[in-house]
Design a protein around this motif. Structure first.
Motif, PDB file in Angstrom:
ATOM      1  N   LEU A 205     -17.147   7.493 -21.986  1.00 53.29           N
ATOM      2  CA  LEU A 205     -18.526   7.090 -21.694  1.00 53.29           C
ATOM      3  C   LEU A 205     -18.735   5.588 -21.821  1.00 53.29           C
ATOM      4  N   ASP A 206     -18.253   4.993 -22.869  1.00 53.76           N
ATOM      5  CA  ASP A 206     -18.421   3.551 -23.065  1.00 53.76           C
ATOM      6  C   ASP A 206     -17.104   2.798 -22.954  1.00 53.76           C
ATOM      7  N   GLN A 207     -16.068   3.497 -22.491  1.00 56.30           N
ATOM      8  CA  GLN A 207     -14.746   2.889 -22.404  1.00 56.30           C
ATOM      9  C   GLN A 207     -14.060   3.313 -21.102  1.00 56.30           C
ATOM     10  N   PRO A 208     -14.410   2.670 -19.982  1.00 56.11           N
ATOM     11  CA  PRO A 208     -13.739   2.999 -18.721  1.00 56.11           C
ATOM     12  C   PRO A 208     -12.224   2.879 -18.864  1.00 56.11           C
ATOM     13  N   LEU A 209     -11.514   3.710 -18.130  1.00 53.47           N
ATOM     14  CA  LEU A 209     -10.066   3.835 -18.253  1.00 53.47           C
ATOM     15  C   LEU A 209      -9.359   3.095 -17.129  1.00 53.47           C
ATOM     16  N   GLY A 210      -8.266   2.406 -17.465  1.00 54.36           N
ATOM     17  CA  GLY A 210      -7.429   1.823 -16.430  1.00 54.36           C
ATOM     18  C   GLY A 210      -6.721   2.902 -15.627  1.00 54.36           C
ATOM     19  N   VAL A 211      -6.224   2.542 -14.454  1.00 59.72           N
ATOM     20  CA  VAL A 211      -5.689   3.547 -13.530  1.00 59.72           C
ATOM     21  C   VAL A 211      -4.190   3.796 -13.661  1.00 59.72           C
ATOM     22  N   ARG A 212      -3.462   2.903 -14.332  1.00 60.19           N
ATOM     23  CA  ARG A 212      -2.001   3.049 -14.352  1.00 60.19           C
ATOM     24  C   ARG A 212      -1.565   4.376 -14.954  1.00 60.19           C
ATOM     25  N   GLY A 213      -2.178   4.804 -16.037  1.00 58.31           N
ATOM     26  CA  GLY A 213      -1.772   6.047 -16.681  1.00 58.31           C
ATOM     27  C   GLY A 213      -1.986   7.272 -15.819  1.00 58.31           C
ATOM     28  N   ILE A 214      -2.890   7.193 -14.858  1.00 57.26           N
ATOM     29  CA  ILE A 214      -3.178   8.327 -13.973  1.00 57.26           C
ATOM     30  C   ILE A 214      -2.402   8.232 -12.668  1.00 57.26           C
ATOM     31  N   LEU A 215      -2.360   7.035 -12.077  1.00 58.70           N
ATOM     32  CA  LEU A 215      -1.771   6.878 -10.743  1.00 58.70           C
ATOM     33  C   LEU A 215      -0.389   6.234 -10.763  1.00 58.70           C
ATOM     34  N   GLY A 216      -0.012   5.630 -11.891  1.00 56.96           N
ATOM     35  CA  GLY A 216       1.272   4.948 -11.932  1.00 56.96           C
ATOM     36  C   GLY A 216       1.275   3.630 -11.200  1.00 56.96           C
ATOM     37  N   ALA A 217       0.088   3.079 -10.952  1.00 57.56           N
ATOM     38  CA  ALA A 217      -0.039   1.781 -10.278  1.00 57.56           C
ATOM     39  C   ALA A 217      -1.149   0.988 -10.961  1.00 57.56           C
ATOM     40  N   ASP A 218      -1.004  -0.327 -10.992  1.00 54.56           N
ATOM     41  CA  ASP A 218      -2.038  -1.173 -11.577  1.00 54.56           C
ATOM     42  C   ASP A 218      -3.218  -1.308 -10.628  1.00 54.56           C
ATOM     43  N   GLY A 219      -4.378  -1.639 -11.211  1.00 49.01           N
ATOM     44  CA  GLY A 219      -5.565  -1.840 -10.396  1.00 49.01           C
ATOM     45  C   GLY A 219      -5.377  -2.937  -9.362  1.00 49.01           C
ATOM     46  N   SER A 220      -4.704  -4.013  -9.746  1.00 52.12           N
ATOM     47  CA  SER A 220      -4.509  -5.125  -8.799  1.00 52.12           C
ATOM     48  C   SER A 220      -3.671  -4.688  -7.603  1.00 52.12           C
ATOM     49  N   GLU A 221      -2.709  -3.778  -7.831  1.00 53.79           N
ATOM     50  CA  GLU A 221      -1.897  -3.259  -6.728  1.00 53.79           C
ATOM     51  C   GLU A 221      -2.757  -2.451  -5.765  1.00 53.79           C
ATOM     52  N   LEU A 222      -3.616  -1.608  -6.324  1.00 52.35           N
ATOM     53  CA  LEU A 222      -4.498  -0.792  -5.478  1.00 52.35           C
ATOM     54  C   LEU A 222      -5.438  -1.667  -4.671  1.00 52.35           C
ATOM     55  N   GLU A 223      -6.005  -2.658  -5.330  1.00 46.53           N
ATOM     56  CA  GLU A 223      -6.946  -3.547  -4.640  1.00 46.53           C
ATOM     57  C   GLU A 223      -6.273  -4.239  -3.465  1.00 46.53           C
ATOM     58  N   LYS A 224      -5.051  -4.733  -3.691  1.00 45.94           N
ATOM     59  CA  LYS A 224      -4.334  -5.454  -2.642  1.00 45.94           C
ATOM     60  C   LYS A 224      -3.974  -4.524  -1.487  1.00 45.94           C
ATOM     61  N   THR A 225      -3.577  -3.284  -1.814  1.00 36.63           N
ATOM     62  CA  THR A 225      -3.113  -2.357  -0.774  1.00 36.63           C
ATOM     63  C   THR A 225      -4.269  -1.686  -0.044  1.00 36.63           C
ATOM     64  N   ILE A 226      -5.121  -1.024  -0.794  1.00 34.37           N
ATOM     65  CA  ILE A 226      -6.138  -0.170  -0.177  1.00 34.37           C
ATOM     66  C   ILE A 226      -7.287  -0.970   0.426  1.00 34.37           C
ATOM     67  N   LEU A 227      -7.774  -1.970  -0.286  1.00 31.45           N
ATOM     68  CA  LEU A 227      -8.941  -2.696   0.203  1.00 31.45           C
ATOM     69  C   LEU A 227      -8.625  -3.591   1.397  1.00 31.45           C
ATOM     70  N   SER A 228      -7.348  -3.822   1.649  1.00 32.13           N
ATOM     71  CA  SER A 228      -6.971  -4.647   2.803  1.00 32.13           C
ATOM     72  C   SER A 228      -6.882  -3.829   4.083  1.00 32.13           C
ATOM     73  N   MET A 229      -6.943  -2.502   3.966  1.00 33.96           N
ATOM     74  CA  MET A 229      -6.820  -1.643   5.145  1.00 33.96           C
ATOM     75  C   MET A 229      -8.127  -1.598   5.925  1.00 33.96           C
ATOM     76  N   GLY A 230      -8.026  -1.694   7.230  1.00 37.16           N
ATOM     77  CA  GLY A 230      -9.229  -1.635   8.056  1.00 37.16           C
ATOM     78  C   GLY A 230      -9.652  -0.227   8.390  1.00 37.16           C
TER      79      GLY A 230
END
Length: 269
Positions: free
Chosen positions: A114-139
């Motif tokens: 609730l007051d402690q958002p979780l990073g994504v690596r433990g769930i997806l095996g990828a860092d947030g910066s990797e996701l941002e670079k890959t997914i948000l760049s797609m048209g």
């Protein structure tokens, strides 16, 4: 996997004002992920020549994984509205898990987020910066969905029947507008109130009382969003409130303004 977007529904406050500033689409999950994932959502905007706009949302009782520049995190459902500033140009990608659908990935009470958002690596095996670079760049939005599913599919946990039970309970709360008390839910599903509370703490993250309140206030906001003449006393009664002052107090606590103020905002948008 759906090739089209699902029409947005509840949660966005004053959608008439918001739709002038941004585009929101929702995409269905594949069959393999549909047990856990409600849908994927994508918001795009280009407001470089406009004043910043604050979009307010009353959340559903769902965990969201949000891919956003510099802020990719997993968020528990909130017991009140949250606000997002729309300015410049941007895109955000999200996964909305079904109520209870994130717990099998997490394996600890969702309320702990609730007051402690979780990073994504433990769930997806990828860092947030990797996701941002890959997914948000797609048209193409379907490419974005496919890329996220490629990460999620190898991480699938076993199916959990409690997720089905929680979704039946929450569907009942959402569909039956007159439900206003936890006791009514307990009676319908033949479950002790303490067990229901523990179940929601573990799987949903907020209490059944708060889930009821959020849906009733979403119902109220949706009614006013239609810009029809609204009798607030009658609306309060239809939503299970015994008196209008209690309804106004709850509405202001969650939405941040009184029903009259919200109605005027919708009419002026």
């Amino acid at each position: 996997m759906s090739s089209g977007a699902i029409k947005p529904s509840m949660g966005i406050l004053n959608p008439q004002g918001g739709e002038k500033r941004f585009a929101l689409s929702r995409h269905a999950a594949s069959e393999a992920l549909g047990f856990f994932v409600k849908h994927y959502w994508i918001i795009r905007w280009d407001c470089r020549d406009e004043e910043p706009y604050m979009q307010h949302v009353v959340p559903n009782p769902c965990v969201n994984l949000v891919v956003e520049p510099g802020k990719t995190l997993i968020y528990a459902p909130s017991p009140g509205k949250f606000s997002y500033p729309i300015h410049g140009k941007g895109v955000v990608f999200g996964i909305k898990f079904k109520p209870g659908g994130f717990y099998p990935f997490l394996r600890r009470p969702v309320s702990s987020l609730l007051d402690q958002p979780l990073g994504v690596r433990g769930i997806l095996g990828a860092d947030g910066s990797e996701l941002e670079k890959t997914i948000l760049s797609m048209g193409d939005e379907q490419d974005m969905v496919r890329a996220m599913e490629k990460l999620l599919l190898p991480k699938l946990p076993p199916l959990d029947d409690e997720v089905l039970r929680i979704n039946r309970i929450i569907d009942f709360i959402a569909d039956e507008r007159e439900i206003s008390k936890v006791d009514q839910v307990c009676e319908r599903f033949q479950i002790h109130i303490r067990k229901l509370q523990r179940l929601f703490d573990q799987y949903v993250g907020i209490s059944p009382k708060w889930v009821i309140r959020l849906y009733r206030l979403q119902n109220a906001a949706e009614t006013m969003d239609r810009s029809l003449p609204v009798d607030l006393s009658r609306l309060a009664a239809e939503l299970g409130y015994h008196d209008q002052p209690h309804f106004i107090k709850d509405f202001k606590a969650v939405v941040g303004c009184t029903p009259d103020e919200y109605r005027r905002m919708v009419q002026d948008s």
